[in-house]
Scaffold this motif. Sequence first.
Motif, short mmCIF file in Angstrom:
data_model
loop_
_atom_site.label_atom_id
_atom_site.label_comp_id
_atom_site.label_asym_id
_atom_site.label_seq_id
_atom_site.Cartn_x
_atom_site.Cartn_y
_atom_site.Cartn_z
N UNK A 133 21.48 16.20 -1.97
CA UNK A 133 22.69 16.80 -2.54
C UNK A 133 22.30 17.25 -3.95
N UNK A 183 40.17 11.86 -3.92
CA UNK A 183 40.40 11.81 -5.37
C UNK A 183 41.89 11.89 -5.68
N UNK A 230 34.18 18.71 -16.36
CA UNK A 230 33.44 17.58 -15.79
C UNK A 230 34.32 16.36 -15.58
N UNK A 241 34.20 8.38 4.61
CA UNK A 241 33.21 8.80 3.62
C UNK A 241 32.15 7.72 3.38
N UNK A 286 44.42 9.09 -7.35
CA UNK A 286 45.27 9.31 -8.53
C UNK A 286 46.71 8.91 -8.24
N UNK A 342 37.15 13.94 -13.99
CA UNK A 342 37.43 13.59 -12.59
C UNK A 342 38.88 13.93 -12.25
N UNK A 343 39.28 15.16 -12.49
CA UNK A 343 40.64 15.58 -12.19
C UNK A 343 40.69 17.10 -12.11
N UNK A 362 32.87 20.43 -12.05
CA UNK A 362 31.72 19.71 -11.51
C UNK A 362 32.20 18.28 -11.29
N UNK A 363 32.55 17.98 -10.03
CA UNK A 363 33.06 16.65 -9.73
C UNK A 363 31.92 15.79 -9.19
N UNK A 364 31.29 15.04 -10.09
CA UNK A 364 30.10 14.28 -9.68
C UNK A 364 30.42 13.24 -8.62
N UNK A 365 31.59 12.63 -8.70
CA UNK A 365 31.85 11.58 -7.70
C UNK A 365 32.08 12.20 -6.32
N UNK A 366 32.61 13.42 -6.26
CA UNK A 366 32.74 14.06 -4.95
C UNK A 366 31.36 14.37 -4.37
N UNK A 367 30.46 14.72 -5.23
CA UNK A 367 29.09 14.98 -4.81
C UNK A 367 28.46 13.70 -4.22
N UNK A 368 28.68 12.58 -4.90
CA UNK A 368 28.17 11.29 -4.40
C UNK A 368 28.80 10.93 -3.05
N UNK A 369 30.08 11.25 -2.91
CA UNK A 369 30.77 10.94 -1.64
C UNK A 369 30.17 11.75 -0.49
N UNK A 370 29.77 12.98 -0.77
CA UNK A 370 29.15 13.78 0.29
C UNK A 370 27.84 13.14 0.74
N UNK A 371 27.11 12.57 -0.21
CA UNK A 371 25.87 11.86 0.16
C UNK A 371 26.22 10.68 1.04
N UNK A 372 27.18 9.90 0.58
CA UNK A 372 27.57 8.70 1.30
C UNK A 372 27.98 9.06 2.73
N UNK A 373 28.79 10.12 2.87
CA UNK A 373 29.23 10.53 4.20
C UNK A 373 28.03 10.86 5.09
N UNK A 414 31.66 5.20 -10.43
CA UNK A 414 30.74 5.17 -9.30
C UNK A 414 30.66 3.75 -8.74
#
Lengths: 211, 211
Positions: free
Chosen positions: B190, B19, A176, B78, B23, A178-179, A192-203, B104
């Motif tokens: 999502x 991501x 979980x 994004x 980094x 972020x790397x 499980x990269x939660x911030x990538x999931x949020x980015x998909x929403x944003x996009x 976030x």
Amino acid sequence: MAEGKISSAVIKRLPRYYRHLGELLEQGVERISSGELSERMKVTASQIRQDLNHFGGFGQQGYGYNVKYLYTEIGKILGLDKKHNVIIIGAGNLGRAIANYANFEKRGFVITGIFDKNPAASERELKGKRVMDIGELEDFAGKNRIDIAALTIPKDEAVMVADRLVRLGIKAIWNFAHTDLNVPKDVVVESVHLSESLMRISYKLVNGDEE
Amino acid sequence: MAEGKISSAVIKRLPRYYRHLGELLEQGVERISSGELSERMKVTASQIRQDLNHFGGFGQQGYGYNVKYLYTEIGKILGLDKKHNVIIIGAGNLGRAIANYANFEKRGFVITGIFDKNPAASERELKGKRVMDIGELEDFAGKNRIDIAALTIPKDEAVMVADRLVRLGIKAIWNFAHTDLNVPKDVVVESVHLSESLMRISYKLVNGDEE
């Protein structure tokens, strides 16, 4: 029983079938046609027939699929008929959320140990288990089989702890942090990269969902 | 600026590029070749050149990519240069984990409200915000713009709350409940299905990882 080799594309879809079949079972549904399943899952009926064809052709004309049979067979393929010992590293909110998720245990994922680098007084107990100091990891691993380690810790720590897990011979990491983790090929990493999931929403919000 | 239309396959990979570039920025790296990025991300260099070609051909022979430029441009695509107001429904462990994830906010996702159907005394405050009763949702939505609603509640409740969110005109749902949500096409959903993620691990442990 599954017939022949199942493609990785089908395998990827199996957890979702399993979830929907489980819901149907809960609702007392004994059989379902590919058309009904199609409507429910928003997948074409022909896709469903193609996917489930691997399981012995149990979708019979005018009968439909036997829900319990399919659920059980897919569960076996997914390895859910076996018990998996899971440890959680990181007893923060996310680690606690996972430890408390009863559904995991129901599917054979049993939390056998919880570790934190600094178990605060208030967090010393979780699900009736003592939160161990991360320093106890090696000792614990020497005495207990560990199948899966969930990493719910910040990324810098995750990288170091992943190295320790690999040295201990643990073959699966649920990451979980972020790397990405660099581990040998025979170690399974599911991130499980939660911030990538949020980015998909944003996009999709900004550009419109074109899928 | 991005040139022409970017395929959905590339879009799906952008959060991961973002991501890694982030980094690199943190590590003070100003430019990177496709070869180095390839090694880091475990993607072929030609894939990287093809993907990043959309961003103005900034990968020059002998120079490499300008990390900050790429990071900024991908961020814009994004939608991360915009502020997104996020509410969390469900103040349990998972909701708390999300509320407390500082990254976030750094990317423009600002938690503006937290709701629970039964805010227990110990949970009335979260990140300095009062946990509101779910009954206050409509009133809150009437007075505040909400871009994204995170659902960290059990599945039966999630289905009902999603209907309320749709009626309130909320256009994106971040679904952690163990179910699919039936919403109109213009609403982005999502889903983060943690148990499906665990099943993928189980499958690979039992059958070997063939990817």
